[in-house]
Design an enzyme around this catalytic site. Structure first.
Site, PDB file in Angstrom:
ATOM      1  N   ARG A 172       0.804  -1.235   0.000  1.00  0.00           N
ATOM      2  CA  ARG A 172       0.000   0.000   0.000  1.00  0.00           C
ATOM      3  C   ARG A 172       0.829   1.273   0.000  1.00  0.00           C
ATOM      4  O   ARG A 172       0.266   2.358  -0.055  1.00  0.00           O
ATOM      5  CB  ARG A 172      -0.991  -0.013   1.183  1.00  0.00           C
ATOM      6  CG  ARG A 172      -1.976  -1.115   1.007  1.00  0.00           C
ATOM      7  CD  ARG A 172      -3.128  -1.172   1.957  1.00  0.00           C
ATOM      8  NE  ARG A 172      -3.661  -2.512   1.770  1.00  0.00           N
ATOM      9  CZ  ARG A 172      -3.296  -3.575   2.481  1.00  0.00           C
ATOM     10  NH1 ARG A 172      -2.493  -3.442   3.517  1.00  0.00           N
ATOM     11  NH2 ARG A 172      -3.734  -4.763   2.167  1.00  0.00           N
ATOM     12  N   THR A 217       1.801  -6.052   3.931  1.00  0.00           N
ATOM     13  CA  THR A 217       1.199  -5.406   2.764  1.00  0.00           C
ATOM     14  C   THR A 217       0.989  -3.902   3.006  1.00  0.00           C
ATOM     15  O   THR A 217       0.786  -3.144   2.069  1.00  0.00           O
ATOM     16  CB  THR A 217      -0.183  -6.018   2.446  1.00  0.00           C
ATOM     17  OG1 THR A 217      -1.007  -5.913   3.616  1.00  0.00           O
ATOM     18  CG2 THR A 217      -0.059  -7.481   2.051  1.00  0.00           C
ATOM     19  N   GLY A 233      -1.779 -12.106   8.333  1.00  0.00           N
ATOM     20  CA  GLY A 233      -1.643 -13.555   8.501  1.00  0.00           C
ATOM     21  C   GLY A 233      -2.767 -14.220   9.273  1.00  0.00           C
ATOM     22  O   GLY A 233      -2.712 -15.418   9.533  1.00  0.00           O
ATOM     23  N   ASP A 358     -14.457 -12.184  10.300  1.00  0.00           N
ATOM     24  CA  ASP A 358     -13.329 -11.520   9.622  1.00  0.00           C
ATOM     25  C   ASP A 358     -13.546 -10.001   9.608  1.00  0.00           C
ATOM     26  O   ASP A 358     -13.152  -9.308   8.676  1.00  0.00           O
ATOM     27  CB  ASP A 358     -13.132 -12.088   8.198  1.00  0.00           C
ATOM     28  CG  ASP A 358     -11.893 -11.562   7.494  1.00  0.00           C
ATOM     29  OD1 ASP A 358     -10.950 -11.126   8.172  1.00  0.00           O
ATOM     30  OD2 ASP A 358     -11.878 -11.578   6.242  1.00  0.00           O
ATOM     31  N   TRP A 445      -9.662  -1.870   2.764  1.00  0.00           N
ATOM     32  CA  TRP A 445      -8.488  -1.024   3.042  1.00  0.00           C
ATOM     33  C   TRP A 445      -8.510   0.274   2.239  1.00  0.00           C
ATOM     34  O   TRP A 445      -7.706   1.173   2.506  1.00  0.00           O
ATOM     35  CB  TRP A 445      -7.199  -1.802   2.722  1.00  0.00           C
ATOM     36  CG  TRP A 445      -7.201  -2.214   1.282  1.00  0.00           C
ATOM     37  CD1 TRP A 445      -7.692  -3.378   0.776  1.00  0.00           C
ATOM     38  CD2 TRP A 445      -6.811  -1.420   0.165  1.00  0.00           C
ATOM     39  NE1 TRP A 445      -7.630  -3.356  -0.603  1.00  0.00           N
ATOM     40  CE2 TRP A 445      -7.087  -2.176  -0.996  1.00  0.00           C
ATOM     41  CE3 TRP A 445      -6.241  -0.148   0.033  1.00  0.00           C
ATOM     42  CZ2 TRP A 445      -6.814  -1.685  -2.273  1.00  0.00           C
ATOM     43  CZ3 TRP A 445      -5.980   0.336  -1.236  1.00  0.00           C
ATOM     44  CH2 TRP A 445      -6.271  -0.434  -2.381  1.00  0.00           C
ATOM     45  N   CYS A 654      -6.892 -24.177  -5.168  1.00  0.00           N
ATOM     46  CA  CYS A 654      -6.874 -23.294  -6.345  1.00  0.00           C
ATOM     47  C   CYS A 654      -7.808 -22.093  -6.237  1.00  0.00           C
ATOM     48  O   CYS A 654      -7.580 -21.057  -6.874  1.00  0.00           O
ATOM     49  CB  CYS A 654      -7.268 -24.076  -7.605  1.00  0.00           C
ATOM     50  SG  CYS A 654      -6.571 -25.728  -7.713  1.00  0.00           S
TER      51      CYS A 654
HETATM   52  O1  LIG Z   1      -6.140 -11.042   8.566  1.00  0.00           O
HETATM   53  C1  LIG Z   1      -5.157 -10.611   7.995  1.00  0.00           C
HETATM   54  O2  LIG Z   1      -4.016 -10.691   8.442  1.00  0.00           O
HETATM   55  C2  LIG Z   1      -5.378  -9.934   6.693  1.00  0.00           C
HETATM   56  C3  LIG Z   1      -4.351  -9.406   5.928  1.00  0.00           C
HETATM   57  C4  LIG Z   1      -4.650  -8.745   4.721  1.00  0.00           C
HETATM   58  C5  LIG Z   1      -3.482  -8.196   3.977  1.00  0.00           C
HETATM   59  O3  LIG Z   1      -2.390  -8.161   4.559  1.00  0.00           O
HETATM   60  O4  LIG Z   1      -3.547  -7.792   2.835  1.00  0.00           O
HETATM   61  C6  LIG Z   1      -6.017  -8.646   4.330  1.00  0.00           C
HETATM   62  C7  LIG Z   1      -6.979  -9.210   5.182  1.00  0.00           C
HETATM   63  N1  LIG Z   1      -6.652  -9.833   6.314  1.00  0.00           N
HETATM   64  C8  LIG Z   1      -8.375  -9.155   4.902  1.00  0.00           C
HETATM   65  O5  LIG Z   1      -9.183  -9.676   5.697  1.00  0.00           O
HETATM   66  C9  LIG Z   1      -8.838  -8.508   3.744  1.00  0.00           C
HETATM   67  O6  LIG Z   1     -10.045  -8.419   3.495  1.00  0.00           O
HETATM   68  C10 LIG Z   1      -7.873  -7.959   2.866  1.00  0.00           C
HETATM   69  C11 LIG Z   1      -8.027  -7.315   1.640  1.00  0.00           C
HETATM   70  C12 LIG Z   1      -6.774  -7.040   1.222  1.00  0.00           C
HETATM   71  C13 LIG Z   1      -6.371  -6.397  -0.015  1.00  0.00           C
HETATM   72  O7  LIG Z   1      -5.222  -5.913  -0.065  1.00  0.00           O
HETATM   73  O8  LIG Z   1      -7.162  -6.379  -0.964  1.00  0.00           O
HETATM   74  N2  LIG Z   1      -5.871  -7.442   2.136  1.00  0.00           N
HETATM   75  C14 LIG Z   1      -6.517  -8.031   3.150  1.00  0.00           C
HETATM   76 CA   LIG Z   2      -8.353 -11.031   7.497  1.00  0.00          CA
END
Ligand SMILES: O=C(O)c1cc(C(=O)O)c2c(n1)C(=O)C(=O)c1cc(C(=O)O)[nH]c1-2
Ligand SMILES: [Ca+2]
Length: 726
Positions: A172, A217, A233, A358, A445, A654
């Protein structure tokens, strides 16, 4: 590479419009007058030739520290940190581009990020020097005066390990501080680069246990000499934490865990001892990490010297398995305030007690000073996945208000103490639940912005249907056999879409009044997963869309004022900045993220690309490439008896990346219902140590057998045959 037009003549209105050529006969004289003119009237800048050199970059980036980031808010000339300012408002005071003249903006240049996966970064810009990150945590430095590359840095993340993160190999953005650029590499390293040259200055492994699927990320945040990063994670069984490092040396300054560890061992601090009381040890939550990963927002508050952490979902998602006796499971789904110097816990507000869906609270926060019920309040504005818009007192974490900004079905509202009033079915151990919002969130995000002139927050909201059926057992911290993503390590305690979800998908931009807790206007889109927003003193809101457009709205009324097509779907947020007297707007385009891996809303495809606009920009748009979806798969020989087993193996190995064959249309990863007969006939050559390892395809050696692949083939061809119009 498609490097488009440089700054054209039209981008120098001062020169062309002011100097009358026939009264100044000599070219050299005109040139020297132009230089003197720009040096005096355009902010004392030296001529463009000296810009973009290592000396210039060193000088302007060395000056970026916390004071400079704060001082920039007076003008918004630069875009020095992820959310523009420490309050992360994404509200720019620049007003050369306004609601009246935005129709005159045009393309200045595009820059090719040479990527195919999701581009989520907000570019940082200081005196025309741009830093933007691409998939696989690759950093690009770009000279915005020319649109040309200055340098790139690839931290060398193993492309075969993309599956260790849930949601695309995204990044990001970077942080900038005293001449260094900081990037969190997808594999969990934090890397400091020399801003002038892109060479590595230091690198730290932020991961506490390499056996666990930790990834990064999010964009690091930097303040008062410290750079802070969390990780992802919680779909895989990890324990979340954030770490502060000395920006100069990389030495660890502090670390704070978001959830308690094994209660048989000493707790790291009092906040962990307090949190442990809200978890049922019968769930042995520490074996599966508990989750709470802080994978996106970390917000520094210079006024209060606090840093606010947005924490993630439970690991596993299913609370019945994680903490069978119930409990809030602190600090999941919370905003937690830490002392910025020491990392010591100060307060928390939990938005989703005992998360089961979640429902991360990692969504970007905005700090604001608002008048509420006649009194000035220092607040956090927050729209987490769970569908409610929160206003929280940031001096002490006290709940002020919460109101749903989309339809929700897991709770009917929040009581005066700030607890959700839950709907019991939402946690049923026996019945599947079509949770609204689903795990993709009512807001993910994609950054929102807040314009103090309109008093409105511009929020990319959505609905993505997903049905949850609770599993009865969980193998702690082990891939769930034959369960969604199990082969790649997913372990969430639910079957996903075992029953087809009934709620509809949608995507919309909402202008939200946080004081009235009420929608002011909205723009509807054809799909979920639209880009982050930018708002400006020119009474504008900019947003890119899933269907591949970049749009400007009137911030007060929501009237659409301008739009341009771009090469593919947009998920990132735009930035705006001033260079040599000209206001630019840049957006990094590149379809992807968790929704965009498997699904799409455009019939165009393009590499990750930075588009930059300004008034009078005349560069032609790049040639767009039509997304060629193949014919529905035919001709792969299979035994129909293999289909049921093939289904569960496919879901296990997959589906996270390739979606449903023939049903999804392929996001940034191909849909296997539309590839060639040969591809599927020879599937094992791709699955085992195959040719796409360098592009993110895992090597399933030791995880799948050749017999499994035969069953996967049966599922793919069988599904294509089943959906083929008769
Ligand atoms: O629970 C986590 O550790 C985790 C990490 C990430 C991530 O690092 O991108 C996402 C999510 N959850 C998540 O729930 C989510 O909806 C999500 C969308 C994205 C994205 O970049 O599109 N990352 C993540
Ligand atoms: Ca998550």
């Amino acid at each position: 590479m498609r490097q488009l037009a440089r700054r054209g003549a039209s981008s120098r209105p001062f020169f062309n419009g002011t100097l009358n050529s026939h009264i100044i006969p000599h070219r050299w004289l005109r040139t020297s007058i132009a230089v003197a003119f720009s040096a005096t009237l355009l902010g004392g800048a030296a001529n463009a030739q000296s810009k973009g050199t290592p000396d210039h970059i060193k000088a302007v980036t060395s000056a970026i520290d916390s004071a400079a980031i704060t001082a920039n808010t007076a003008t918004s000339k630069d875009w020095p940190t992820y959310g523009l300012d420490y309050a992360e408002t994404r509200f720019s005071k620049l007003n050369q581009i306004t609601a009246e003249n935005v129709k005159d903006i045009g393309l200045m240049w595009t820059y090719n990020l040479e990527s195919i996966r999701g581009v989520e970064a907000t570019p940082l810009v200081v005196d025309g020097i741009m830093y933007v990150s691409a998939p696989w945590s690759v950093v690009h430095a770009v000279d915005t005066r020319t649109g040309k590359r200055l340098w790139t840095f690839d931290p060398g993340v193993d492309r075969e390990k993309g599956y260790r993160g849930c949601c695309d190999v995204v990044n990001r953005g970077v942080a900038l501080y005293k001449g260094k650029v900081f990037v969190g590499a997808y594999d969990g390293r934090l890397v400091a680069l020399d801003a002038a040259t892109g060479t590595k200055v230091w690198e730290k492994d932020t991961v506490i246990d390499r056996k666990m699927s930790y990834t990064i990320t999010g964009a690091p945040r930097v303040f008062n000499g410290k750079v802070v990063i969390g990780n992802g994670g919680a779909e895989y069984g990890v324990r979340g934490y954030v770490t502060a490092y000395d920006a100069e040396t990389g030495n660890q300054a502090w670390r704070w865990f978001t959830v308690p560890g094994d209660p048989a061992k000493p707790f790291e601090d009092d906040s962990m001892a307090a949190a442990a009381k809200t978890w049922d040890p019968a769930g042995k939550y520490w074996v599966n990490g508990g989750g709470g990963s802080a994978w996106d927002t970390i917000t520094f508050d210079p006024d209060l010297n606090m840093v606010y952490i947005g924490t993630g979902n439970g690991s596993p998602w299913n609370r019945n398995l994680r903490s069978p006796g119930g409990g809030d499971n602190l600090y999941l789904g919370s905003i937690v305030a830490l002392n910025a110097d020491t990392g010591k816990y100060l307060w928390h507000y939990q938005e989703t007690p005992g998360d089961n869906w979640d429902y991360t609270s990692t969504q970007p926060m905005i700090l604001a000073d608002l008048t509420i019920d006649g009194a000035p309040r220092k607040v956090v504005l927050h729209a987490p996945k769970n569908g409610f818009f929160f206003v929280i007192d940031r001096t002490n974490g006290k709940f002020i208000s919460a109101k749903n900004f989309v339809d929700v079905n897991w709770a009917t509202g929040y009581d005066a103490s700030g607890r959700p009033i839950e709907v019991p079915e939402a946690r049923s151990p026996d019945k599947s639940f079509d949770s609204i919002p689903g795990p993709f969130g009512a807001h993910n995000w994609h950054p929102m912005s807040f314009n103090p002139q309109t008093g409105l927050v511009y929020l990319p909201a959505q609905g993505v249907p997903l049905n949850l059926t609770g599993e009865k057992t969980l193998v702690q911290n082990a891939p769930a056999e034959n369960k969604f993503g199990g082969t790649t390590g997913w372990n969430v305690g639910f079957s996903l879409n075992a029953e087809p979800p009934k709620n509809p998908p949608f995507g919309r931009l909402i202008a939200w009044d946080p004081v009235k807790q009420k929608e002011a206007w909205r723009a509807e889109y054809i799909a979920p997963w639209n880009g982050g927003t930018l708002t400006t003193a020119g009474n504008l809101v900019f947003q890119g869309t899933a269907d591949g457009r970049f749009i400007a709205y009137n911030a007060k009324t929501g009237e659409k004022l301008w739009e341009t097509p771009v090469g593919t779907g947009v998920v990132a947020a735009p930035a705006t900045y001033m260079v040599d007297g000209v206001q630019y707007v840049s957006v990094a385009v590149g379809w992807g993220g968790v929704f965009g891996i498997t699904q799409r809303a455009t019939d165009r495809e393009a590499p990750g690309t930075v588009y930059t606009f300004a008034i009078g920009g005349k560069a032609p748009l790049p040639a767009f490439t039509k997304y060629q979806i193949g014919n529905l798969l035919t001709g792969v020989k299979y035994d129909p008896a293999h289909v049921p087993e093939g289904t569960s193996i496919y879901v296990n190995a997959c589906a996270t990346c390739h979606g449903v064959p023939g049903v999804d249309k392929g996001g940034n990863v191909p849909n296997l219902g539309y590839v060639s007969t040969e591809t599927i006939t020879n599937l094992k050559d791709i699955v085992f140590n195959g040719p796409f390892k360098g592009k993110g395809m895992p090597d399933f050696t030791g995880k799948l057998t050749e017999a499994d692949v035969v069953k996967i083939q049966a599922f793919i061809q069988g599904t294509a045959d089943a959906i083929r119009p008769k």
